[in-house]
Design a protein around this motif. Structure first.
Motif, PDB file in Angstrom:
ATOM      1  N   PHE A 199      52.134  40.682  47.096  1.00 41.59           N
ATOM      2  CA  PHE A 199      50.859  40.004  46.931  1.00 41.59           C
ATOM      3  C   PHE A 199      49.909  40.899  46.159  1.00 41.59           C
ATOM      4  O   PHE A 199      49.869  42.102  46.379  1.00 41.59           O
ATOM      5  CB  PHE A 199      50.221  39.714  48.299  1.00 41.59           C
ATOM      6  CG  PHE A 199      50.992  38.759  49.154  1.00 41.59           C
ATOM      7  CD1 PHE A 199      51.382  37.522  48.679  1.00 41.59           C
ATOM      8  CD2 PHE A 199      51.334  39.091  50.463  1.00 41.59           C
ATOM      9  CE1 PHE A 199      52.095  36.632  49.476  1.00 41.59           C
ATOM     10  CE2 PHE A 199      52.041  38.211  51.266  1.00 41.59           C
ATOM     11  CZ  PHE A 199      52.425  36.975  50.781  1.00 41.59           C
ATOM     12  N   ILE A 200      49.133  40.288  45.277  1.00 42.38           N
ATOM     13  CA  ILE A 200      48.112  41.013  44.528  1.00 42.38           C
ATOM     14  C   ILE A 200      46.747  40.531  45.009  1.00 42.38           C
ATOM     15  O   ILE A 200      46.421  39.355  44.872  1.00 42.38           O
ATOM     16  CB  ILE A 200      48.251  40.752  43.010  1.00 42.38           C
ATOM     17  CG1 ILE A 200      49.641  41.163  42.531  1.00 42.38           C
ATOM     18  CG2 ILE A 200      47.154  41.487  42.237  1.00 42.38           C
ATOM     19  CD1 ILE A 200      49.970  40.690  41.130  1.00 42.38           C
ATOM     20  N   LEU A 201      45.973  41.421  45.592  1.00 44.14           N
ATOM     21  CA  LEU A 201      44.657  41.062  46.122  1.00 44.14           C
ATOM     22  C   LEU A 201      43.568  41.623  45.218  1.00 44.14           C
ATOM     23  O   LEU A 201      43.503  42.841  45.002  1.00 44.14           O
ATOM     24  CB  LEU A 201      44.478  41.604  47.549  1.00 44.14           C
ATOM     25  CG  LEU A 201      45.331  40.941  48.657  1.00 44.14           C
ATOM     26  CD1 LEU A 201      46.785  41.373  48.602  1.00 44.14           C
ATOM     27  CD2 LEU A 201      44.731  41.213  50.038  1.00 44.14           C
ATOM     28  N   GLY A 202      42.724  40.747  44.707  1.00 42.84           N
ATOM     29  CA  GLY A 202      41.696  41.184  43.762  1.00 42.84           C
ATOM     30  C   GLY A 202      40.300  40.776  44.181  1.00 42.84           C
ATOM     31  O   GLY A 202      40.134  39.941  45.068  1.00 42.84           O
ATOM     32  N   ASP A 203      39.319  41.339  43.496  1.00 45.40           N
ATOM     33  CA  ASP A 203      37.935  41.047  43.860  1.00 45.40           C
ATOM     34  C   ASP A 203      37.522  39.630  43.478  1.00 45.40           C
ATOM     35  O   ASP A 203      36.522  39.122  43.968  1.00 45.40           O
ATOM     36  CB  ASP A 203      36.978  42.087  43.244  1.00 45.40           C
ATOM     37  CG  ASP A 203      37.020  42.094  41.733  1.00 45.40           C
ATOM     38  OD1 ASP A 203      37.793  41.318  41.132  1.00 45.40           O
ATOM     39  OD2 ASP A 203      36.284  42.897  41.132  1.00 45.40           O
ATOM     40  N   ASP A 247      36.303  42.640  50.552  1.00 43.05           N
ATOM     41  CA  ASP A 247      36.025  42.700  49.109  1.00 43.05           C
ATOM     42  C   ASP A 247      37.055  41.935  48.269  1.00 43.05           C
ATOM     43  O   ASP A 247      37.063  42.045  47.050  1.00 43.05           O
ATOM     44  CB  ASP A 247      35.931  44.162  48.637  1.00 43.05           C
ATOM     45  CG  ASP A 247      37.201  44.951  48.922  1.00 43.05           C
ATOM     46  OD1 ASP A 247      38.124  44.402  49.581  1.00 43.05           O
ATOM     47  OD2 ASP A 247      37.290  46.107  48.490  1.00 43.05           O
ATOM     48  N   VAL A 248      37.907  41.164  48.930  1.00 41.24           N
ATOM     49  CA  VAL A 248      38.946  40.409  48.206  1.00 41.24           C
ATOM     50  C   VAL A 248      38.597  38.923  48.172  1.00 41.24           C
ATOM     51  O   VAL A 248      38.288  38.334  49.198  1.00 41.24           O
ATOM     52  CB  VAL A 248      40.324  40.622  48.866  1.00 41.24           C
ATOM     53  CG1 VAL A 248      41.338  39.614  48.336  1.00 41.24           C
ATOM     54  CG2 VAL A 248      40.804  42.045  48.624  1.00 41.24           C
ATOM     55  N   ASN A 249      38.639  38.352  46.962  1.00 38.08           N
ATOM     56  CA  ASN A 249      38.330  36.932  46.808  1.00 38.08           C
ATOM     57  C   ASN A 249      39.375  36.163  46.012  1.00 38.08           C
ATOM     58  O   ASN A 249      39.170  35.003  45.674  1.00 38.08           O
ATOM     59  CB  ASN A 249      36.963  36.779  46.140  1.00 38.08           C
ATOM     60  CG  ASN A 249      35.857  37.321  46.995  1.00 38.08           C
ATOM     61  OD1 ASN A 249      35.616  36.822  48.100  1.00 38.08           O
ATOM     62  ND2 ASN A 249      35.201  38.385  46.545  1.00 38.08           N
ATOM     63  N   GLY A 250      40.472  36.828  45.681  1.00 40.26           N
ATOM     64  CA  GLY A 250      41.536  36.136  44.955  1.00 40.26           C
ATOM     65  C   GLY A 250      42.876  36.775  45.247  1.00 40.26           C
ATOM     66  O   GLY A 250      42.990  38.007  45.273  1.00 40.26           O
ATOM     67  N   ALA A 256      50.350  45.601  37.796  1.00 40.31           N
ATOM     68  CA  ALA A 256      49.208  44.915  38.431  1.00 40.31           C
ATOM     69  C   ALA A 256      48.086  45.900  38.718  1.00 40.31           C
ATOM     70  O   ALA A 256      46.901  45.564  38.599  1.00 40.31           O
ATOM     71  CB  ALA A 256      49.661  44.226  39.718  1.00 40.31           C
ATOM     72  N   CYS A 257      48.459  47.127  39.060  1.00 46.19           N
ATOM     73  CA  CYS A 257      47.450  48.125  39.428  1.00 46.19           C
ATOM     74  C   CYS A 257      46.678  48.675  38.221  1.00 46.19           C
ATOM     75  O   CYS A 257      45.762  49.484  38.396  1.00 46.19           O
ATOM     76  CB  CYS A 257      48.090  49.264  40.208  1.00 46.19           C
ATOM     77  SG  CYS A 257      48.658  48.764  41.848  1.00 46.19           S
ATOM     78  N   THR A 258      47.032  48.269  37.012  1.00 44.78           N
ATOM     79  CA  THR A 258      46.248  48.690  35.841  1.00 44.78           C
ATOM     80  C   THR A 258      45.038  47.789  35.619  1.00 44.78           C
ATOM     81  O   THR A 258      44.203  48.084  34.758  1.00 44.78           O
ATOM     82  CB  THR A 258      47.101  48.659  34.541  1.00 44.78           C
ATOM     83  OG1 THR A 258      47.456  47.316  34.241  1.00 44.78           O
ATOM     84  CG2 THR A 258      48.340  49.518  34.650  1.00 44.78           C
ATOM     85  N   VAL A 259      44.954  46.670  36.352  1.00 41.69           N
ATOM     86  CA  VAL A 259      43.908  45.684  36.072  1.00 41.69           C
ATOM     87  C   VAL A 259      42.651  45.967  36.903  1.00 41.69           C
ATOM     88  O   VAL A 259      42.731  46.145  38.122  1.00 41.69           O
ATOM     89  CB  VAL A 259      44.427  44.263  36.345  1.00 41.69           C
ATOM     90  CG1 VAL A 259      43.299  43.227  36.229  1.00 41.69           C
ATOM     91  CG2 VAL A 259      45.546  43.919  35.370  1.00 41.69           C
ATOM     92  N   THR A 260      41.522  45.991  36.241  1.00 42.62           N
ATOM     93  CA  THR A 260      40.231  46.196  36.899  1.00 42.62           C
ATOM     94  C   THR A 260      40.003  45.130  37.965  1.00 42.62           C
ATOM     95  O   THR A 260      40.205  43.948  37.699  1.00 42.62           O
ATOM     96  CB  THR A 260      39.088  46.103  35.863  1.00 42.62           C
ATOM     97  OG1 THR A 260      39.350  47.023  34.813  1.00 42.62           O
ATOM     98  CG2 THR A 260      37.745  46.432  36.505  1.00 42.62           C
ATOM     99  N   GLY A 261      39.595  45.550  39.144  1.00 46.20           N
ATOM    100  CA  GLY A 261      39.260  44.586  40.192  1.00 46.20           C
ATOM    101  C   GLY A 261      40.352  44.395  41.233  1.00 46.20           C
ATOM    102  O   GLY A 261      40.132  43.710  42.234  1.00 46.20           O
TER     103      GLY A 261
END
Lengths: 297, 297, 297, 297
Positions: free
Chosen positions: B167-171, B240-243, B268-273
């Motif tokens: 799973f990728i959890l982002g802001d 802090d995760v919304n997506g 995935a970890c190269t992406v801001t947020g």
């Protein structure tokens, strides 16, 4: 009859009745809508071997969709209503609900009946689903991992037409291929029609049954195989033809299929090297529709 | 553990055994090979509702194919050998044989068994099929309308791995989406793996069964739904995760799936947020494989 | 003012006059037309450093082109007529005439003047050029290696508008990026407009001159740089904004640019995480046009 | 000499020296990297009329880039170092810095010299630029609206080779076109080479000067124009050929260009209808390199 120097054969395409649905898939961007539309309509060239006939009808800009986002209309077709219900449920549930940022709206005019696709899918929400208003219609909102998936409750189906078709005969396989591609480009702008085969093009025509293998329902149409031209005595391929592609069209009604055939043929005839346009039929014995090529123009 | 400032959760992905095939589709051009590969692998996200799990493994340049033409390897998977046999036959017969200029070769190493897919399809040639040599192997040549369709007689299958995941959890939903896309880009370069969901990304995670509707086998995983974060008490979503997007991977073996997970997570970890990487499991009770995220690095 | 919960700032976009051309490129297939249109409009983001501002206006189906083939309208713009003449000649001569199967038609309504682009290019035919009729117009036919290249003699130019713009402010860079992409999707359907930057999106806003380096004409707009938000005292970025993209629009007239801004903003506001829409201006001191955001709706 | 039944003419391609750069563009996703690479290399078919010759060399997966993100190597070429410096500065500054999420790295081995492209561009940061470490190299970080743009300080250039070429002669224009497309597919996998024309293909061959119009530097090569075959007495087109495309290749050195020609020709020869491969030269009087077709194999 000729168009742009290309002979239009005096023959007809034999087409069949089929149950048709038309669904609008929107997403955050045009690319994301295309991803979902493509997944949901794959493995859907012909009900001879696929669980449905399916394809993209056309692009709908954000200006013209209920939720103001870009989308694609797709069509999913099956001879029986029961199987179409299953295909709609699974192709939307597995191929669109699972795709990033999508929403799904019914886009069929003049439906004969309505299938409760969204009504069934909403239970996936496990009690968290709710109804919301979008562009003046009430839709189901199902919470999923990445946001909310919106879907109409009911999707219309109606009796449409499958198997509208024409053959493009060219001086080389590549000529026929390029002409087939531009024919598909033209048909993409005819609302209410799809070309369900890969890229919209059919590389392999078939005949009913088989001369040699009695266990087969269908086999290659050797009279139209370019590499057998010199080997098969009763070949139907003119001497100057070395490449043939077929375009197969499903549509919401006969008028739409005729319009698609007309525009597809006109476009094919703009390509250098195209010699003749023909069509496939079974002598009129199998299909409910006979669409005469020359009467299209 | 952190990669590029992103937390890698101390958890594991639970994966399953599945029967796997790997097929090379070549065509006159890269675009034409992509068209066939896409059609044959559509409607193939998960065997929960689709007849197969299928996707594109990778691109193979003309330099590296038996017939010197560009191609794509695809993988088609199903839990049972019988259903996989059916899917291979129909997805190749209806989605590739029908596509312009294609040829199909077995591309699975270390097969457990061979299925006679090409042997069966050749009868479509109605007696005009023959054997020809291509790149040092004998293949079936079946005359079709546009030329000759080439296909190996037998296609290997083996026990592979389905359901590798993270799973990728982002802001924001968009951050997770962009990260999911680049994760899929990275996995595309890991041989022997596919990401079968639309565009390789999963927008909707599910749990087994349902709390509210007893007739359901699966329902939304409300604890991971971003729009329910404030509504579900035992949400597992950080503040802090919304997506959230999930990547699901099928592979020819556990090593390939692990490599895909590793490269996908790194990308995935190269992406801001992006805030956190997690994975899906059933407590280890259902799947044969437990792939721990932190041990990948 | 708010759209879909997104603040539309009470400000205006400052736009400039520019000489505009609009050209229809057709080809045997949609893909081939796209190849030529892309080559001819590349290296054309802003006349600050590029020899022209150029982009694809929209797709035109075979049904609506003079030669019955699929095409794209492109726009090529430059502040001076002389440079625009050069750019049209070279971009068509080097980027379209050289591309497979193309033809080129003037597609500008209400031209102020006509440039003799095709008249000049026809001499490439070295005496073998001739005039032919296509779709009711006489065009030059120039024999080239792969066939005949068709082109109108004259191409209209007129005073249009450059630098229509808006800023999309999102909670993360990815949110603003997805919103920018869908804004570009929406603008693609507004006839007579292009978004000349890469993919239609601008990642880097600039201010006139530089505070530190006196030799610079333009430098980064530090007040709108998200990674400088905490460093620059007079930042103009709201606390909840972490990503900004700009959309820049050139159009055949002010009405077209306004329509593009309106539709682009509406589409951007459908994306989760977008907080605010703003626009770029120089206090009204530089450009001839002031387009107020709130008056668009 | 024949390959796959296609005649390889006993002739040579005449190629020229040119100053070459090779640049890696990475971005958050493969698609975004492609957008920037495409913009920066557009309007770059031939220095006869374009300010540079430019194209995409190849795709580089996240696994193999300094910043772990997907990227494309592009090549930008010009006969003079001064003009190449200008083109690199503007094509990167206007076409890549402005594109979403990009970073730019020098990717040329064995450079003759280094140009201070990133050193110059960093001043755009107006004092907010800084140096950061990425994948073991120090690069400039320039704050822009959407984040930070990273770029190496110096970019290598070296004397490479322009104008490597071959002609594909087919029985129809479409055959030659499909063969040209697959030749480009093959060359895309040869590192250090580009095919700068639209889609990599050249539809229009030219000769030096003009027979009829003394003011022209170049005009159509009427001896190789298929539609003039019956009109021009000294046509060089065989009776069975009706379509011709050229592939033009620029490379970092002669070996790379030779490899590209070899792989491109082999791929072209897999297409049905291709009759002959030839090449373009000026009798050896103009270019520094003579690459004999038959010696490639």
């Amino acid at each position: 009859m000729e168009i742009n120097g290309v002979e239009i054969e005096d023959t007809f395409a034999e087409a069949f009745g089929i149950q048709v649905s038309r669904v609008l898939v929107t997403a955050a961007t045009k690319k994301l809508a295309k991803i979902a539309a493509t997944e949901a309509t794959g493995y859907g060239t012909s009900v001879i071997g696929c669980p449905a006939e399916a394809g993209i009808d056309g692009y709908v800009p954000p200006q013209d969709t209920p939720d103001g986002r870009p989308g694609y209309t797709i069509m999913i077709c099956n001879p029986t209503q029961k199987k179409l219900d299953h295909e709609l449920l699974e192709r939307i549930g597995m191929g669109i609900l699972t795709a990033p940022t999508t929403a799904v709206f019914d886009a069929l005019d003049d439906a004969d009946e309505k299938l409760k696709i969204g009504f069934k899918l909403k239970f996936f929400g496990d009690g968290f689903e709710k109804e919301v208003e979008v562009g003046g219609r009430m839709v189901n909102s199902i919470p999923i991992m990445s946001g909310d998936f919106l879907i109409d409750s009911e999707f219309g189906i109606k009796k449409g037409v499958a198997g509208g078709n024409f053959f493009i005969l060219g001086d080389s396989p590549a000529s026929a291929l390029i002409a087939a591609e531009t024919a598909v480009d033209a048909i993409m702008s005819v609302e209410g029609t799809i070309t369900p085969f890969p890229g919209g093009m059919v590389a392999s025509g078939s005949k009913v049954g088989s001369n040699k293998y009695k266990f087969l329902n269908a086999s290659t149409n050797e009279k139209m195989c370019v590499t057998l031209k010199d080997e098969v005595e009763d070949t139907e391929i003119p001497a100057d033809v070395n490449g043939i592609y077929e375009i197969v069209i499903d549509g919401v009604n006969e008028e739409a299929v005729k319009e698609a055939m007309k525009e597809g043929i006109k476009a094919a005839c703009t390509v250098t090297g195209i010699k003749k346009i023909s069509a496939g039929n079974y002598g009129g014995s199998l299909g409910a529709y006979q669409i005469k090529l020359q009467e299209l123009f």
